[in-house]
Design a protein around this motif. Sequence first.
Motif, mmCIF file in Angstrom:
data_model
loop_
_atom_site.group_PDB
_atom_site.id
_atom_site.type_symbol
_atom_site.label_atom_id
_atom_site.label_comp_id
_atom_site.label_asym_id
_atom_site.label_seq_id
_atom_site.Cartn_x
_atom_site.Cartn_y
_atom_site.Cartn_z
ATOM 1 N N UNK A 61 0.837 -1.211 0.000
ATOM 2 C CA UNK A 61 0.000 0.000 0.000
ATOM 3 C C UNK A 61 0.865 1.253 0.000
ATOM 4 N N UNK A 62 1.935 1.236 0.804
ATOM 5 C CA UNK A 62 2.858 2.381 0.824
ATOM 6 C C UNK A 62 3.481 2.595 -0.552
ATOM 7 N N UNK A 63 3.859 1.495 -1.210
ATOM 8 C CA UNK A 63 4.437 1.603 -2.551
ATOM 9 C C UNK A 63 3.412 2.165 -3.529
ATOM 10 N N UNK A 64 2.185 1.670 -3.434
ATOM 11 C CA UNK A 64 1.136 2.146 -4.336
ATOM 12 C C UNK A 64 0.855 3.631 -4.162
ATOM 13 N N UNK A 65 0.852 4.117 -2.914
ATOM 14 C CA UNK A 65 0.636 5.549 -2.671
ATOM 15 C C UNK A 65 1.769 6.377 -3.278
ATOM 16 N N UNK A 66 2.987 5.845 -3.176
ATOM 17 C CA UNK A 66 4.130 6.527 -3.778
ATOM 18 C C UNK A 66 3.975 6.603 -5.298
ATOM 19 N N UNK A 67 3.470 5.518 -5.914
ATOM 20 C CA UNK A 67 3.262 5.520 -7.362
ATOM 21 C C UNK A 67 2.156 6.485 -7.771
ATOM 22 N N UNK B 43 1.293 -4.869 -8.064
ATOM 23 C CA UNK B 43 0.558 -5.238 -6.851
ATOM 24 C C UNK B 43 0.369 -4.030 -5.946
ATOM 25 N N UNK B 44 1.407 -3.179 -5.848
ATOM 26 C CA UNK B 44 1.286 -1.982 -5.022
ATOM 27 C C UNK B 44 0.233 -1.027 -5.555
ATOM 28 N N UNK B 45 0.215 -0.841 -6.873
ATOM 29 C CA UNK B 45 -0.794 0.036 -7.479
ATOM 30 C C UNK B 45 -2.188 -0.526 -7.261
ATOM 31 N N UNK B 46 -2.343 -1.839 -7.369
ATOM 32 C CA UNK B 46 -3.643 -2.470 -7.136
ATOM 33 C C UNK B 46 -4.087 -2.291 -5.685
ATOM 34 N N UNK B 47 -3.152 -2.483 -4.734
ATOM 35 C CA UNK B 47 -3.485 -2.363 -3.313
ATOM 36 C C UNK B 47 -3.883 -0.935 -2.945
ATOM 37 N N UNK B 48 -3.270 0.049 -3.591
ATOM 38 C CA UNK B 48 -3.555 1.454 -3.258
ATOM 39 C C UNK B 48 -4.698 2.023 -4.081
ATOM 40 N N UNK B 49 -5.256 1.251 -5.000
ATOM 41 C CA UNK B 49 -6.375 1.722 -5.811
ATOM 42 C C UNK B 49 -5.961 2.628 -6.950
ATOM 43 N N UNK B 50 -4.708 2.521 -7.396
ATOM 44 C CA UNK B 50 -4.259 3.336 -8.526
ATOM 45 C C UNK B 50 -4.881 2.785 -9.810
ATOM 46 N N UNK B 51 -5.368 3.630 -10.679
ATOM 47 C CA UNK B 51 -6.052 3.134 -11.887
ATOM 48 C C UNK B 51 -5.108 2.725 -13.008
ATOM 49 N N UNK B 52 -3.877 3.252 -13.033
ATOM 50 C CA UNK B 52 -2.984 3.007 -14.168
ATOM 51 C C UNK B 52 -1.561 2.731 -13.711
ATOM 52 N N UNK B 53 -0.761 2.316 -14.672
ATOM 53 C CA UNK B 53 0.659 2.085 -14.429
ATOM 54 C C UNK B 53 1.408 2.418 -15.722
ATOM 55 N N UNK B 54 2.484 3.175 -15.609
ATOM 56 C CA UNK B 54 3.278 3.531 -16.778
ATOM 57 C C UNK B 54 4.115 2.332 -17.227
#
Length: 398
Positions: free
Chosen positions: A54-60, A102-113
Amino acid sequence: MAKHDEFDDFFGDEDDTPVVDTRADGRLLRVPLRRLAPNLVNPRIDFGTEAELIDLGKSLLRRQIQACPAVSRSAYLKLWSDHAERIGDVDYVLVTGERRYRGATAAGSPTLNCVVDDGLAKDRKTFMEAVVSENVDRQNFNPIEEAYAVQSLVAEFGSNRAVAQHFERVDGWVTQRILLTHLASEAQDLVRTKAMPLDAARSLGKLARDNAWDGPKQLAWWADEQKQRATASAERSAAKKAGKASAIPKPLTGVKRAGAQQEADQFYGRKTVSTGTVPGEPQVAAQQAVISAAGEGAGPRPSDEPAHQNRVPDPRPAGKEVETAGVTSDGPWHSGAALMDAAVERLSPSERSKFVLRYFQVSSGVDAVIEDMRGTLTVEDRSSLAVILQQIASGLLR
């Protein structure tokens, strides 16, 4: 050709390599997570805790500095056609970057570069090298993951040597890692948690491979190995303590103490008193001579002979004066022994004790021993050493 100006000449920049648009082979895209899937051949299985992801996803969400390499779905399925149903109806498959996914998914991020480059899916060998190399080079794998990653590379490259040469390592680098794949799951868990060191794990892996040991036999070997290591560690500690103890001089007794007293007599320029006592028994007259050296109080020397008869003979030619203004050979400075006698007579009892202790330290080499051991002595050891030195001083003054 790139533009060249006087700044290039001034700084010595002669690089005329042009900037090339690589979008035909490598396109930077912002891909919705629902259109993206991780590959199914990634040997990495430890991606961190849920909180860490989750911390990684928030950073992304704030900023994604490093894009994830990916290939198109069609390019991936050319290599592993049986994965079609498992990856689902996506457009792209990740080569590396599953933790970021996985981090983006856990944090609810919609996209990934992602950087899409189907050249990475030219063949299985190229794809697996891309999957593994980033983690191996950066040491992002735990030892067990690294072992299975190297094993997968051997399957694609054809031999241990081919993998070793590709990564510019020795052949043993590959062999040592693959040994861990022969460990039972229970033993592998010990390696992951660092409860079993790698040297022991590799030894166990070789034994398990050569003898076809199952989990219980492997754990039994490790239990016995731990006992042997504990015993060896205790023996090393005991030997180290014994080495320290042997370096500390023991208090002088008997003949040795008498010999030290005779050296003190010679140092102070006194006659050595012969007692004729049995070696090892207290030599009263010699002890009295040492006491007279340390002195029980200021005053004349307790001797029936003139003081100058007990002094060390002056080695200089008769009548030659000391080359110091106002000081002649008639004074106490004509010899080291006479000078020490004069100094001792002016010391208090406690100062005399310190004086004799200091002489013993210097003359016997104790100072050098202490200096050699200073870096290895504990506070407790230093305290014990101080007590021993005090005992030595008391023995000389008795």
